[in-house]
Write an enzyme that holds these catalytic residues in place. Structure first.
Site, short mmCIF file in Angstrom:
data_model
loop_
_atom_site.label_atom_id
_atom_site.label_comp_id
_atom_site.label_asym_id
_atom_site.label_seq_id
_atom_site.Cartn_x
_atom_site.Cartn_y
_atom_site.Cartn_z
CG HIS A 153 -2.11 -0.87 1.10
ND1 HIS A 153 -2.06 -2.21 1.40
CD2 HIS A 153 -3.39 -0.63 0.71
CE1 HIS A 153 -3.25 -2.76 1.20
NE2 HIS A 153 -4.08 -1.81 0.78
CE LYS B 174 -3.94 -0.47 4.70
NZ LYS B 174 -5.23 0.20 5.00
#
Length: 261
Positions: free
Chosen positions: A150, A154
Protein backbone atom coordinates in the site's frame (compact mmCIF):
# COMPACT_ATOMS: atom_id res chain seq x y z
CA UNK A 1 -20.97 -20.46 1.65
CA UNK A 2 -21.84 -22.02 -1.68
CA UNK A 3 -19.32 -23.93 -3.75
CA UNK A 4 -17.96 -22.48 -6.97
CA UNK A 5 -19.83 -25.27 -8.71
CA UNK A 6 -23.17 -24.20 -7.25
CA UNK A 7 -25.48 -22.04 -9.36
CA UNK A 8 -25.45 -18.38 -8.44
CA UNK A 9 -28.78 -17.37 -6.94
CA UNK A 10 -30.12 -13.86 -7.54
CA UNK A 11 -29.74 -11.41 -4.67
CA UNK A 12 -32.85 -10.97 -2.53
CA UNK A 13 -35.19 -8.11 -3.23
CA UNK A 14 -34.95 -5.66 -0.28
CA UNK A 15 -32.95 -2.60 -1.27
CA UNK A 16 -32.40 -3.84 -4.84
CA UNK A 17 -34.61 -1.12 -6.27
CA UNK A 18 -32.38 1.37 -4.57
CA UNK A 19 -32.09 4.24 -7.02
CA UNK A 20 -34.45 5.99 -4.59
CA UNK A 21 -32.20 5.61 -1.57
CA UNK A 22 -30.21 8.34 0.14
CA UNK A 23 -26.75 7.43 1.43
CA UNK A 24 -25.19 9.06 4.49
CA UNK A 25 -21.38 9.16 4.57
CA UNK A 26 -19.26 8.99 7.71
CA UNK A 27 -15.76 10.11 6.81
CA UNK A 28 -17.05 12.15 3.89
CA UNK A 29 -13.95 14.37 3.74
CA UNK A 30 -11.56 11.42 3.46
CA UNK A 31 -10.22 9.82 0.29
CA UNK A 32 -12.91 7.16 0.14
CA UNK A 33 -15.67 9.55 1.15
CA UNK A 34 -14.75 11.91 -1.67
CA UNK A 35 -14.54 9.06 -4.20
CA UNK A 36 -18.00 7.80 -3.22
CA UNK A 37 -19.49 11.30 -3.34
CA UNK A 38 -18.23 11.81 -6.90
CA UNK A 39 -19.69 8.50 -8.02
CA UNK A 40 -23.12 8.91 -6.42
CA UNK A 41 -24.27 11.41 -9.03
CA UNK A 42 -23.37 9.02 -11.84
CA UNK A 43 -25.28 6.24 -10.07
CA UNK A 44 -28.37 8.42 -9.63
CA UNK A 45 -28.29 8.05 -5.84
CA UNK A 46 -28.89 10.90 -3.44
CA UNK A 47 -26.40 11.96 -0.77
CA UNK A 48 -28.23 12.42 2.51
CA UNK A 49 -25.21 14.23 3.90
CA UNK A 50 -21.79 13.68 5.39
CA UNK A 51 -20.23 13.73 8.85
CA UNK A 52 -16.61 13.88 9.90
CA UNK A 53 -14.48 14.20 13.03
CA UNK A 54 -16.18 16.45 15.57
CA UNK A 55 -19.64 16.13 14.00
CA UNK A 56 -22.60 14.58 15.80
CA UNK A 57 -23.31 11.33 13.88
CA UNK A 58 -26.91 11.02 15.09
CA UNK A 59 -28.69 13.50 12.74
CA UNK A 60 -27.19 11.87 9.65
CA UNK A 61 -28.23 8.42 10.88
CA UNK A 62 -31.83 9.63 11.14
CA UNK A 63 -31.83 11.23 7.66
CA UNK A 64 -30.21 8.47 5.60
CA UNK A 65 -31.72 5.24 4.25
CA UNK A 66 -28.33 3.57 4.60
CA UNK A 67 -25.01 4.68 6.08
CA UNK A 68 -21.48 4.13 4.77
CA UNK A 69 -18.60 4.47 7.25
CA UNK A 70 -15.07 5.09 5.98
CA UNK A 71 -14.03 7.17 8.98
CA UNK A 72 -11.49 6.12 11.64
CA UNK A 73 -11.53 3.40 14.30
CA UNK A 74 -11.90 6.06 17.00
CA UNK A 75 -15.03 7.47 15.33
CA UNK A 76 -16.59 4.20 14.22
CA UNK A 77 -18.15 3.20 17.54
CA UNK A 78 -20.09 6.48 17.87
CA UNK A 79 -21.21 6.20 14.23
CA UNK A 80 -22.33 2.62 14.81
CA UNK A 81 -24.22 3.60 17.97
CA UNK A 82 -26.02 6.34 16.03
CA UNK A 83 -26.97 3.88 13.29
CA UNK A 84 -28.19 1.40 15.89
CA UNK A 85 -30.30 4.00 17.68
CA UNK A 86 -31.88 5.16 14.43
CA UNK A 87 -32.33 1.63 13.05
CA UNK A 88 -30.44 2.60 9.90
CA UNK A 89 -28.44 -0.07 8.03
CA UNK A 90 -24.70 0.62 7.97
CA UNK A 91 -21.79 -0.50 5.82
CA UNK A 92 -18.51 -0.32 7.75
CA UNK A 93 -15.41 -0.13 5.54
CA UNK A 94 -13.16 1.38 8.20
CA UNK A 95 -10.09 -0.77 8.87
CA UNK A 96 -7.67 -1.08 11.79
CA UNK A 97 -10.47 -2.22 14.12
CA UNK A 98 -9.82 -3.84 17.49
CA UNK A 99 -11.57 -6.71 19.23
CA UNK A 100 -13.65 -4.15 21.11
CA UNK A 101 -14.80 -2.64 17.82
CA UNK A 102 -15.77 -6.05 16.47
CA UNK A 103 -17.66 -6.81 19.68
CA UNK A 104 -19.62 -3.55 19.27
CA UNK A 105 -20.40 -4.46 15.66
CA UNK A 106 -21.65 -7.91 16.70
CA UNK A 107 -23.88 -6.38 19.37
CA UNK A 108 -25.31 -3.87 16.88
CA UNK A 109 -26.39 -6.63 14.48
CA UNK A 110 -29.21 -7.46 16.91
CA UNK A 111 -30.85 -4.12 16.12
CA UNK A 112 -29.68 -3.07 12.67
CA UNK A 113 -28.35 -4.48 9.40
CA UNK A 114 -24.53 -4.30 9.38
CA UNK A 115 -22.10 -5.14 6.61
CA UNK A 116 -18.52 -4.91 7.83
CA UNK A 117 -15.69 -5.60 5.42
CA UNK A 118 -11.99 -4.94 4.98
CA UNK A 119 -12.49 -4.26 1.27
CA UNK A 120 -15.50 -3.25 -0.86
CA UNK A 121 -13.91 -4.16 -4.20
CA UNK A 122 -16.02 -6.69 -6.07
CA UNK A 123 -12.82 -8.29 -7.41
CA UNK A 124 -11.38 -8.74 -3.91
CA UNK A 125 -14.71 -10.17 -2.76
CA UNK A 126 -14.52 -12.86 -5.43
CA UNK A 127 -10.82 -13.40 -4.63
CA UNK A 128 -11.71 -14.12 -1.00
CA UNK A 129 -14.07 -16.86 -2.16
CA UNK A 130 -11.42 -18.39 -4.46
CA UNK A 131 -8.89 -18.30 -1.62
CA UNK A 132 -11.25 -20.08 0.73
CA UNK A 133 -11.96 -22.76 -1.87
CA UNK A 134 -8.23 -23.26 -2.54
CA UNK A 135 -7.42 -23.51 1.17
CA UNK A 136 -10.15 -26.08 1.72
CA UNK A 137 -8.95 -28.28 -1.11
CA UNK A 138 -5.17 -28.00 -0.73
CA UNK A 139 -5.01 -28.52 3.02
CA UNK A 140 -2.67 -27.29 5.75
CA UNK A 141 0.37 -29.00 4.21
CA UNK A 142 0.45 -26.14 1.68
CA UNK A 143 2.10 -23.10 3.28
CA UNK A 144 0.24 -19.81 2.90
CA UNK A 145 1.80 -16.35 2.79
CA UNK A 146 -0.20 -13.15 2.22
CA UNK A 147 1.67 -10.15 0.83
CA UNK A 148 0.09 -6.68 0.70
CA UNK A 149 1.50 -3.43 -0.72
CA UNK A 150 0.00 0.00 0.00
CA UNK A 151 0.86 3.69 -0.28
CA UNK A 152 3.20 5.38 2.18
CA UNK A 153 0.34 7.07 4.09
CA UNK A 154 -1.45 3.89 5.22
CA UNK A 155 -1.31 3.63 9.01
CA UNK A 156 -2.45 0.06 9.74
CA UNK A 157 -0.74 -3.23 8.93
CA UNK A 158 -1.54 -5.86 7.88
CA UNK A 159 -4.22 -4.24 5.76
CA UNK A 160 -7.88 -4.98 6.34
CA UNK A 161 -7.94 -6.77 2.99
CA UNK A 162 -4.97 -8.97 3.92
CA UNK A 163 -6.74 -9.95 7.14
CA UNK A 164 -9.94 -10.61 5.20
CA UNK A 165 -8.00 -12.98 2.92
CA UNK A 166 -6.37 -14.58 5.95
CA UNK A 167 -9.80 -15.18 7.43
CA UNK A 168 -10.80 -16.84 4.14
CA UNK A 169 -7.81 -19.19 4.33
CA UNK A 170 -8.56 -20.01 7.96
CA UNK A 171 -12.26 -20.61 7.22
CA UNK A 172 -11.36 -22.93 4.35
CA UNK A 173 -9.22 -24.96 6.76
CA UNK A 174 -11.77 -24.90 9.57
CA UNK A 175 -9.61 -22.93 11.98
CA UNK A 176 -9.46 -19.44 13.50
CA UNK A 177 -7.03 -16.89 12.07
CA UNK A 178 -5.96 -15.77 15.54
CA UNK A 179 -4.61 -19.25 16.26
CA UNK A 180 -2.37 -19.49 13.17
CA UNK A 181 -1.47 -15.89 12.25
CA UNK A 182 2.20 -14.88 11.91
CA UNK A 183 2.77 -11.17 11.24
CA UNK A 184 6.54 -10.91 10.99
CA UNK A 185 9.77 -12.85 11.02
CA UNK A 186 13.16 -11.48 12.00
CA UNK A 187 16.41 -12.99 13.13
CA UNK A 188 16.51 -16.68 13.96
CA UNK A 189 12.76 -17.21 13.80
CA UNK A 190 13.06 -20.97 13.30
CA UNK A 191 11.49 -23.26 10.74
CA UNK A 192 7.99 -22.54 9.54
CA UNK A 193 5.20 -24.21 11.54
CA UNK A 194 2.76 -26.18 9.41
CA UNK A 195 -0.67 -24.61 9.18
CA UNK A 196 0.39 -21.06 9.97
CA UNK A 197 -0.66 -18.12 7.78
CA UNK A 198 2.07 -15.54 7.24
CA UNK A 199 1.63 -11.84 6.50
CA UNK A 200 4.07 -9.39 4.91
CA UNK A 201 3.28 -5.67 4.60
CA UNK A 202 5.00 -3.35 2.11
CA UNK A 203 4.59 0.45 2.16
CA UNK A 204 5.68 3.00 -0.43
CA UNK A 205 4.75 5.43 -3.16
CA UNK A 206 1.12 5.83 -4.16
CA UNK A 207 0.12 2.16 -4.45
CA UNK A 208 -3.65 1.93 -3.96
CA UNK A 209 -3.60 -1.71 -2.93
CA UNK A 210 -1.97 -4.92 -4.18
CA UNK A 211 -2.66 -8.27 -2.53
CA UNK A 212 -1.25 -11.71 -3.24
CA UNK A 213 -2.02 -15.02 -1.55
CA UNK A 214 0.70 -17.61 -2.14
CA UNK A 215 -0.01 -21.30 -1.59
CA UNK A 216 3.39 -23.01 -1.53
CA UNK A 217 3.54 -26.78 -1.84
CA UNK A 218 6.40 -29.17 -2.49
CA UNK A 219 7.62 -28.38 -6.00
CA UNK A 220 4.80 -26.01 -6.94
CA UNK A 221 3.10 -22.73 -6.01
CA UNK A 222 -0.38 -21.34 -6.58
CA UNK A 223 -0.66 -17.56 -6.50
CA UNK A 224 -3.99 -15.74 -6.33
CA UNK A 225 -3.97 -11.96 -6.34
CA UNK A 226 -5.61 -8.62 -7.01
CA UNK A 227 -4.26 -5.21 -7.96
CA UNK A 228 -6.23 -2.03 -7.35
CA UNK A 229 -5.52 0.78 -9.82
CA UNK A 230 -7.72 3.42 -8.19
CA UNK A 231 -10.19 4.06 -5.39
CA UNK A 232 -13.04 4.02 -7.88
CA UNK A 233 -13.17 0.21 -7.51
CA UNK A 234 -13.81 0.54 -3.77
CA UNK A 235 -16.33 3.34 -4.25
CA UNK A 236 -18.22 1.34 -6.86
CA UNK A 237 -18.38 -1.70 -4.61
CA UNK A 238 -19.40 0.36 -1.58
CA UNK A 239 -22.29 1.93 -3.47
CA UNK A 240 -23.45 -1.44 -4.76
CA UNK A 241 -23.27 -2.86 -1.24
CA UNK A 242 -25.12 0.12 0.26
CA UNK A 243 -27.84 -0.21 -2.36
CA UNK A 244 -28.16 -3.90 -1.53
CA UNK A 245 -28.12 -3.29 2.25
CA UNK A 246 -30.89 -0.67 2.31
CA UNK A 247 -34.08 -2.12 3.75
CA UNK A 248 -32.47 -5.30 5.11
CA UNK A 249 -33.57 -6.64 8.51
CA UNK A 250 -31.12 -6.61 11.45
CA UNK A 251 -28.21 -9.00 11.12
CA UNK A 252 -24.66 -9.34 9.83
CA UNK A 253 -24.11 -9.38 6.08
CA UNK A 254 -21.11 -9.81 3.79
CA UNK A 255 -19.82 -8.60 0.44
CA UNK A 256 -20.10 -12.15 -0.85
CA UNK A 257 -23.87 -11.95 -0.30
CA UNK A 258 -23.92 -8.67 -2.24
CA UNK A 259 -22.57 -10.61 -5.23
CA UNK A 260 -25.28 -13.24 -4.73
CA UNK A 261 -22.77 -15.99 -3.89
Amino acid sequence: MSSLADPVSPPPSPGSQANAIAIGLYGSAGRMGQAITLMLADEGIALAGGADAGDDPAPLARMADVLVDFSTPSAMEANLAAARAAGTPILIGTTGLTRAHHAAIEAATRDVAVLQTGNTSLGVTLLSLLVREAAARLGAEWDVEIVEFHHRHKVDAPSGTALLLGESVAAGRGTALGEVRVDSRAGLSGARTEGTIGFASLRGGSVVGDHQVVFAGDGERLELGHRGDGRVIFARGAIRAARWLAGRPPGRYSMIEVLGL
